[in-house]
Design a protein around this motif. Structure first.
Motif, mmCIF file in Angstrom:
data_model
loop_
_atom_site.group_PDB
_atom_site.id
_atom_site.type_symbol
_atom_site.label_atom_id
_atom_site.label_comp_id
_atom_site.label_asym_id
_atom_site.label_seq_id
_atom_site.Cartn_x
_atom_site.Cartn_y
_atom_site.Cartn_z
ATOM 1 N N LYS A 1 -0.461 9.548 2.730
ATOM 2 C CA LYS A 1 -1.287 10.063 1.640
ATOM 3 C C LYS A 1 -0.433 10.307 0.407
ATOM 4 C CE LYS A 1 -4.644 13.715 0.589
ATOM 5 N NZ LYS A 1 -5.295 14.944 1.087
ATOM 6 N N ASN A 2 -0.925 9.846 -0.743
ATOM 7 C CA ASN A 2 -0.219 9.953 -2.029
ATOM 8 C C ASN A 2 1.091 9.161 -2.021
ATOM 9 O OD1 ASN A 2 -2.162 11.783 -3.217
ATOM 10 N ND2 ASN A 2 -1.261 13.397 -1.943
ATOM 11 N N GLY A 3 1.175 8.152 -1.138
ATOM 12 C CA GLY A 3 2.352 7.292 -1.085
ATOM 13 C C GLY A 3 1.947 5.840 -1.000
ATOM 14 N N ARG A 4 2.919 4.949 -1.069
ATOM 15 C CA ARG A 4 2.623 3.522 -1.001
ATOM 16 C C ARG A 4 3.825 2.791 -0.404
ATOM 17 N NH1 ARG A 4 2.477 4.310 -6.791
ATOM 18 N NH2 ARG A 4 4.572 4.069 -7.684
ATOM 19 N N LEU A 5 3.526 1.607 0.198
ATOM 20 C CA LEU A 5 4.571 0.745 0.746
ATOM 21 C C LEU A 5 5.257 -0.012 -0.379
ATOM 22 C CD1 LEU A 5 3.023 -0.918 3.940
ATOM 23 C CD2 LEU A 5 4.942 0.650 3.848
ATOM 24 N N ILE A 6 6.577 -0.115 -0.282
ATOM 25 C CA ILE A 6 7.317 -0.917 -1.260
ATOM 26 C C ILE A 6 8.093 -2.049 -0.583
ATOM 27 C CG2 ILE A 6 7.496 0.951 -2.940
ATOM 28 C CD1 ILE A 6 10.347 1.422 -1.990
ATOM 29 N N ALA A 7 8.130 -2.043 0.777
ATOM 30 C CA ALA A 7 8.820 -3.118 1.505
ATOM 31 C C ALA A 7 8.274 -3.153 2.931
ATOM 32 C CB ALA A 7 10.329 -2.905 1.516
ATOM 33 N N GLY A 8 8.284 -4.349 3.530
ATOM 34 C CA GLY A 8 7.846 -4.505 4.910
ATOM 35 C C GLY A 8 6.365 -4.793 5.049
ATOM 36 N N PHE A 9 5.758 -5.401 4.061
ATOM 37 C CA PHE A 9 4.324 -5.695 4.105
ATOM 38 C C PHE A 9 4.021 -6.694 5.237
ATOM 39 C CE2 PHE A 9 5.440 -4.653 -0.259
ATOM 40 C CZ PHE A 9 4.530 -3.637 -0.536
ATOM 41 N N ALA A 10 2.949 -6.433 5.999
ATOM 42 C CA ALA A 10 2.521 -7.327 7.071
ATOM 43 C C ALA A 10 1.106 -6.950 7.497
ATOM 44 C CB ALA A 10 3.474 -7.243 8.258
ATOM 45 N N ARG A 11 0.451 -7.877 8.205
ATOM 46 C CA ARG A 11 -0.876 -7.576 8.731
ATOM 47 C C ARG A 11 -0.775 -6.792 10.034
ATOM 48 N NH1 ARG A 11 -3.794 -11.043 10.623
ATOM 49 N NH2 ARG A 11 -2.332 -12.760 10.935
ATOM 50 N N LYS A 12 0.252 -7.130 10.858
ATOM 51 C CA LYS A 12 0.497 -6.434 12.121
ATOM 52 C C LYS A 12 1.960 -6.018 12.179
ATOM 53 C CE LYS A 12 -3.027 -9.023 14.690
ATOM 54 N NZ LYS A 12 -3.297 -9.876 15.889
#
Length: 406
Positions: free
Chosen positions: A239-250
């Protein structure tokens, strides 16, 4: 016949408390008489040596002129050339000095084992250590001692051997395989690599553990067998954060993601987390905590200095206007100032038109009065200089005319 009786005297008796009897005193004195001459006319006990011992049985008393002979102890042999081994009790009650006449024996020479080495000395009382080259292991006793064996010296055991290190196959795992699976034996430092089979389902198998195993000892592999199983972690959300590396569907085993917080929040915990073998993120999911700005109890006061000319003749007077800041609606203490909304400007700054009052000059002309004063002074100065120049020239002209007519 008359019998006369003289005085009868009795022999003196020893006091009962003095050593209990005179007999004890007599025995003590006789012992001293016997011991004194012998203690001054005999040698001490024979000297002791590390490598030698007495050849015959030792006596209780050695008088001047007596001889003793030494022989080598077990584990020692005579030094070549031979040294004296006989000592004599001299007249000064000392023994003639002797040196160590024996030296240590040596055990049989040991050769280096095949694919190994032996380190140490072979003399009596010492020890040797055996070591093998890399890829080989010691079979037998690692340390041997050179010790007494009957009347000679010998090693405490048989020398060991160095044999090549070999490993049995590491083993099969469910849902996986390893390289060189056809071999029955593996050599030292030989490597096998494990991998997982296709799962045949929506989620793939993950290899949990070491994929690379090495034969490091006899039937010993570098680590335990790995596993092939489905490891899947939930989609990471903060919450109140976001991904900046390691994006994937699974997100499967060992998947790694990195978080950051949106503006106005700071991260509590680790920014980088990894999907662990227990289907959970490790370490635990971080949090984004709101950054709180401390509120001030006192509001700063904004001072505006406004200079208003009171008249054309009188000097310029300065009027100070103090404007307090407020979270509601700032109000200027100068007549004519308009309140400013906090949303448009946190610190109200009155304009020139807001400072103006009926009959007064706007503040923008305050600096104009000073400039006008400078211009007037400059013009007056130039005019004064011109007058002085004109007077000088006029006087000079008049003097020339007088000279001409005179």
């Amino acid at each position: 016949m008359t019998a006369s009786y003289g005085t009868r005297t009795t022999p003196p008796r020893c006091h009962k408390n003095l050593f209990h009897s005179c007999r004890f005193v007599g025995i003590f004195l006789m012992t001293l008489v016997i011991l004194l001459p012998t203690s001054s006319d005999a040698c001490d006990d024979p000297p002791r040596y590390e490598s030698m011992m007495l050849k015959d049985v030792s006596k209780d008393l050695y008088l001047p002129g007596d001889q003793i002979e030494f022989k080598c102890r077990l584990g020692f042999k005579p030094i070549i050339p031979l040294l004296p081994t006989t000592a004599i009790c001299q007249s000064d009650n000392t023994w003639t000095p002797l040196q160590e006449a024996c030296t240590r024996k040596s055990c049989p020479q040991l050769a280096d084992p095949s694919n190994g080495q032996v380190n140490g000395t072979f003399l009596f009382g010492s020890e040797v250590h055996f070591v093998c080259n890399e890829g080989y292991e010691l079979v037998g006793t690692k340390i041997l001692y050179c010790e007494i064996s009957e009347n000679n010296v010998a090693w405490s055991g048989d020398p060991p051997q160095c044999e090549k290190i070999m490993c049995q196959p590491p083993g099969d795992i469910p849902n996986g395989k390893h390289t060189s699976s056809h071999k029955d034996v593996f050599e030292y430092n030989e490597v096998v690599i494990y991998s997982c089979n296709p799962s045949g389902g929506p989620d793939e198998y993950s290899l949990v553990g070491e994929s690379r195993l090495v034969c490091s000892g006899r039937d010993t592999w570098s680590s335990a067998l790995p596993e092939c199983k489905v490891v899947k972690c939930q989609f990471p959300v903060v919450k109140n954060g976001r991904l900046i590396a390691g994006f994937a569907r699974k997100f499967y085993y060992n998947a790694q993601v990195v978080f950051e917080c949106v503006q106005g929040f700071h991260l509590k915990g680790n920014s980088t987390i990894v999907c662990g073998a227990n289907n959970e993120w490790q370490p635990k999911m971080p949090e984004c905590i709101e950054v709180l700005t401390p509120s001030s109890t006192k509001h700063p006061i904004l001072n505006h200095s406004v200079s208003t000319p009171l008249s054309t003749k009188s000097p310029v007077s300065s009027v100070t206007v103090s404007t307090p800041l407020s979270t509601k609606s700032p109000v200027s203490s100068v007549t004519g100032l308009k309140p400013t909304s906090p949303a448009t400007s946190p610190v109200p700054r009155p304009t020139d038109s807001e400072h103006a009052t009926p009959g007064d000059e706007p503040p923008k002309y305050l600096g104009g009065g000073i400039i006008a004063l400078i211009v007037i002074v400059t013009v007056v100065g130039i005019a004064l200089i011109c007058c002085i120049v004109w007077i000088v020239l006029h006087k000079k002209k008049k003097r020339l005319q007088e000279n001409r007519w005179g």
